[in-house]
Design a protein around this motif. Sequence first.
Motif, PDB file in Angstrom:
ATOM      1  N   LEU A 348       0.813  -1.212   0.000  1.00  0.00           N
ATOM      2  CA  LEU A 348       0.000   0.000   0.000  1.00  0.00           C
ATOM      3  C   LEU A 348       0.851   1.268   0.000  1.00  0.00           C
ATOM      4  O   LEU A 348       0.442   2.305  -0.536  1.00  0.00           O
ATOM      5  N   PHE A 349       2.046   1.208   0.599  1.00  0.00           N
ATOM      6  CA  PHE A 349       2.894   2.397   0.691  1.00  0.00           C
ATOM      7  C   PHE A 349       3.753   2.611  -0.556  1.00  0.00           C
ATOM      8  O   PHE A 349       4.239   3.707  -0.794  1.00  0.00           O
ATOM      9  N   ALA A 350       3.921   1.560  -1.354  1.00  0.00           N
ATOM     10  CA  ALA A 350       4.860   1.629  -2.480  1.00  0.00           C
ATOM     11  C   ALA A 350       4.526   2.754  -3.452  1.00  0.00           C
ATOM     12  O   ALA A 350       5.405   3.544  -3.834  1.00  0.00           O
ATOM     13  N   GLY A 351       3.261   2.827  -3.875  1.00  0.00           N
ATOM     14  CA  GLY A 351       2.886   3.835  -4.853  1.00  0.00           C
ATOM     15  C   GLY A 351       3.089   5.244  -4.340  1.00  0.00           C
ATOM     16  O   GLY A 351       3.716   6.086  -5.003  1.00  0.00           O
ATOM     17  N   GLN A 352       2.583   5.516  -3.131  1.00  0.00           N
ATOM     18  CA  GLN A 352       2.738   6.838  -2.546  1.00  0.00           C
ATOM     19  C   GLN A 352       4.208   7.137  -2.248  1.00  0.00           C
ATOM     20  O   GLN A 352       4.650   8.281  -2.348  1.00  0.00           O
ATOM     21  N   GLY A 353       4.959   6.102  -1.880  1.00  0.00           N
ATOM     22  CA  GLY A 353       6.377   6.294  -1.576  1.00  0.00           C
ATOM     23  C   GLY A 353       7.163   6.780  -2.773  1.00  0.00           C
ATOM     24  O   GLY A 353       8.003   7.674  -2.667  1.00  0.00           O
ATOM     25  N   VAL A 354       6.893   6.178  -3.945  1.00  0.00           N
ATOM     26  CA  VAL A 354       7.597   6.602  -5.160  1.00  0.00           C
ATOM     27  C   VAL A 354       7.217   8.035  -5.527  1.00  0.00           C
ATOM     28  O   VAL A 354       8.075   8.847  -5.908  1.00  0.00           O
ATOM     29  N   VAL A 355       5.926   8.355  -5.388  1.00  0.00           N
ATOM     30  CA  VAL A 355       5.453   9.696  -5.767  1.00  0.00           C
ATOM     31  C   VAL A 355       5.979  10.761  -4.805  1.00  0.00           C
ATOM     32  O   VAL A 355       6.474  11.820  -5.220  1.00  0.00           O
ATOM     33  N   LEU A 356       5.878  10.486  -3.491  1.00  0.00           N
ATOM     34  CA  LEU A 356       6.217  11.502  -2.492  1.00  0.00           C
ATOM     35  C   LEU A 356       7.714  11.574  -2.198  1.00  0.00           C
ATOM     36  O   LEU A 356       8.255  12.662  -1.954  1.00  0.00           O
ATOM     37  N   LEU A 357       8.387  10.412  -2.181  1.00  0.00           N
ATOM     38  CA  LEU A 357       9.794  10.371  -1.763  1.00  0.00           C
ATOM     39  C   LEU A 357      10.759  10.183  -2.927  1.00  0.00           C
ATOM     40  O   LEU A 357      11.897  10.661  -2.878  1.00  0.00           O
ATOM     41  N   GLY A 358      10.316   9.447  -3.924  1.00  0.00           N
ATOM     42  CA  GLY A 358      11.216   9.112  -5.025  1.00  0.00           C
ATOM     43  C   GLY A 358      11.854   7.749  -4.813  1.00  0.00           C
ATOM     44  O   GLY A 358      11.940   7.233  -3.694  1.00  0.00           O
ATOM     45  N   TRP A 359      12.320   7.153  -5.901  1.00  0.00           N
ATOM     46  CA  TRP A 359      12.889   5.796  -5.890  1.00  0.00           C
ATOM     47  C   TRP A 359      14.110   5.698  -4.983  1.00  0.00           C
ATOM     48  O   TRP A 359      14.251   4.755  -4.201  1.00  0.00           O
TER      49      TRP A 359
END
Length: 388
Positions: A348-359
């Motif tokens: 669940l956090f993966a998508g938001q993590g990439v958008v908000l934090l970056g790879w």
Amino acid sequence: MPLTVWGLAIAQALLSSGNILLVSVSALIGRYLAAEPWLITLPVACQFLGLILSTLPAAHLMQRLGRKSGFVLGNLVGLLGTWVALQGLASTSLALFACGTFLIGVAIGVGQQYRFAALEACDSGLHARAISLVMAGGVLAAVIGPNLAVWSRDWYPDNPYGGAFYGLFGLYLVALLLILLLPLPVARPVDRAEAVRSYRELFRQPLLLAAVASGMIGYGIMVLLMTATPLAMDHHQHDFPATASVIQWHVLGMFVPSFFTGHLIRRFTTRRVILWGCSALALSVAVNLSGQGYWHYWWGLLLLGVGWNFTFIGATHLLSFSYRPAEKAKVQGINEFLVFGAAAVGSLFAGQGVVLLGWSWLNLLSLPWILLVFALILRLDRRSAATA
């Protein structure tokens, strides 16, 4: 290796094939049925919810009724779930389809007990190899799952993805027949005179704490980075065939080592194999941080799969030394709840993590958790860890 363990390995392959099949189509069907964009992932969320909520009851149910009865009930719930999901597709009802994926999630949660059943079907000296063999069923799943999603596109007249659920129905039916034929151990009466420790007392054991942390963090980090990879690759202008290739090799990295992980545990101890798994996870992060080319993703995801394999199989083996017979259901149940809860959070956090934090930051934030498992395993008493 006993015939029962081989049968459980096939059952695990069928279960994993169904999981990969669902991953391939659930979000696409959600997009077809959802009236609002935020509801697209509702079926996937319901599947995870069913999986997590079933872990504790499934462990206690099997201790009372036996493995065969528990697995039969699980497969029947899976068959019911596929039927409900098909009704949701026929009526274009997202709510009904999500109810179906919830029931399928319950069946998947019950099926996670296959590897524990394998422990009971063989002598203690074969435990590590039995767990590895059951998990090796994922190699077959890596072939069956995606291909079944493609082959089934024309099976359902009104939706190109509905045929996948006919395929899923067939997988659960074959698994049900297999479980009915297998000579699984019967339920053993629990000695009521034997004291059952509280969760607080159980988790005071460094061995149990290390085993659960290894399973949770290894699985959670793997799901987090695996789920985020397609988004990161798309952001860095990689085409879909390249992404599919990276994911395919990642799945092979997850399951192919299972053919020899048990031998490594027997030769080098569980403790050392988990440490190797942590090292592979950390090396995966380092590769991911070193660049965004195709081969960076390929090597990063391959190492991520191998790291998951070593930490997860090692954790399952280590866990078996941390409880008394009367505590089996309690410990196995809470372990599954925590491990797959961590996997759900990662997904669940993966998508938001990439958008908000970056790879890059997503990878960096994974490192402290990997180091935590490394420290917990290192601090185990060498003699007790070597016995495991």
